[in-house]
Write an enzyme that holds these catalytic residues in place. Sequence first.
Site, short mmCIF file in Angstrom:
data_model
loop_
_atom_site.label_atom_id
_atom_site.label_comp_id
_atom_site.label_asym_id
_atom_site.label_seq_id
_atom_site.Cartn_x
_atom_site.Cartn_y
_atom_site.Cartn_z
N HIS A 1 0.84 -1.19 0.00
CA HIS A 1 0.00 0.00 0.00
C HIS A 1 0.88 1.24 0.00
O HIS A 1 1.00 1.94 1.00
CB HIS A 1 -0.95 -0.01 1.21
N HIS B 1 0.97 -10.48 2.45
CA HIS B 1 -0.07 -11.01 3.33
C HIS B 1 -0.76 -12.25 2.81
O HIS B 1 -1.76 -12.70 3.36
CB HIS B 1 -1.08 -9.94 3.80
N GLU C 1 -5.25 -10.87 4.32
CA GLU C 1 -4.58 -11.85 5.20
C GLU C 1 -5.61 -12.65 6.00
O GLU C 1 -5.50 -13.86 6.17
CB GLU C 1 -3.62 -11.13 6.17
N SER D 1 4.87 0.03 5.21
CA SER D 1 4.98 -0.17 3.76
C SER D 1 5.71 1.01 3.09
O SER D 1 5.53 1.27 1.91
CB SER D 1 3.59 -0.35 3.15
#
Length: 278
Positions: free
Chosen positions: A40, A72, A124, A262
Site C-alpha cells: 500500500h 499477506h 490476510e 509499507s
Amino acid sequence: MKVMLAEHAGACYGVQRALDIAYEVLDSGQSASTLGPLIHNPQVVADLEARGMKAVDNVADIVGTTAIIRSHGVTPEEHRRLHDACESVVDATCPHVSRAQRGAAELAEAGCRVIVVGEKGHPEVEALVAYAGQNGAKVDVVLSPSEIPEDLYAPIGVVVQTTQTRHNLDAVLSELDRRGLDPILKDTICAATQHRQRSAAELARMVDAMVVIGGRNSSNTTRLAEICAELCPRTYHIESAHELDDADLSESDVVGVTAGASTPEGQISAVVAYLEGR
Ligand code: F3S
C-alpha cells in the site's frame, strides 16, 4: 531545524522482503503480476508498474510469466489457481503470515471451531479463514469480545491476524475465559506494527511537529498518523516530501519523522534530507 527519526520506522521485514523479491523478478527480465498491489504505497506501486509489474484483481487477469504472491498471502484455492494459470509463482508471503496460515491449518486438522481475531475482509484474514475452514470447520472473524458468537463448541481454536494488537487478543481471550472456554491459541501477532506505534508515540511527545510518511491507502500508516496527531497536534501525513512545501514549520525547532510498515527507506531519507535543507 533538528530532525529526529523514530527508533522503529518504515518497511517491516515482510514488506522489504516482498519488495526485494519483486525487484529481483523484474531485474531478471520476467514480466510479472500480483493479485492486488504489492504494497500500500502508490509511489512504489507506480515504480513497479513502470518496470513491468501489473496488479490485477483476479487470477484470470494475470498477465506475464510470473505471479508474485504478496506479503499477506493468499487462500489455498488462490494458491492452486495461480499455480495452474502461471508459468511460475514466486511466493513473497511474509514468513510471519505463513506461520499464521500454518497455525490456522493446524486448528482445522485438530477439528477446532475457529475464531480468527482480525479485520473482516482484509486479504490476510480471508486467507486465514480459508485455511482454518479447510476441513469444514465453522470459522468466525472477530475484533472485539462483543463479536464472539454464542454457538461455540469445543475444541475452540484462536488464531490472530499478524498486525492485530495484543489488547484486542487479550480482550477476546478473557471473554472466552469468562464463558468457561479454554481455546487452543495460535499467538501469531507480529511485533513490527506495535514497535512502530510505540516509537512514533514516544517521539511525538518530544517534538514540535511530526511527519508521518506512507500511503494514504495504508491503514498502518494512517493509524500511526492518528496516534501522532493525538500527542502532537502539528502532525503531517504525507506520501512525499514536496507535500511539505506549504507546511508552516517556522516555529518547529524539532521535527520528528516516522513511516508506516509499507514505506521504503528511500522515501524516508528523501523526506529527512528535505527537512534538513529547509
Ligand atoms: Fe510480516 Fe509483520 Fe510486516 S507480519 S509483513 S513483518 S508487519
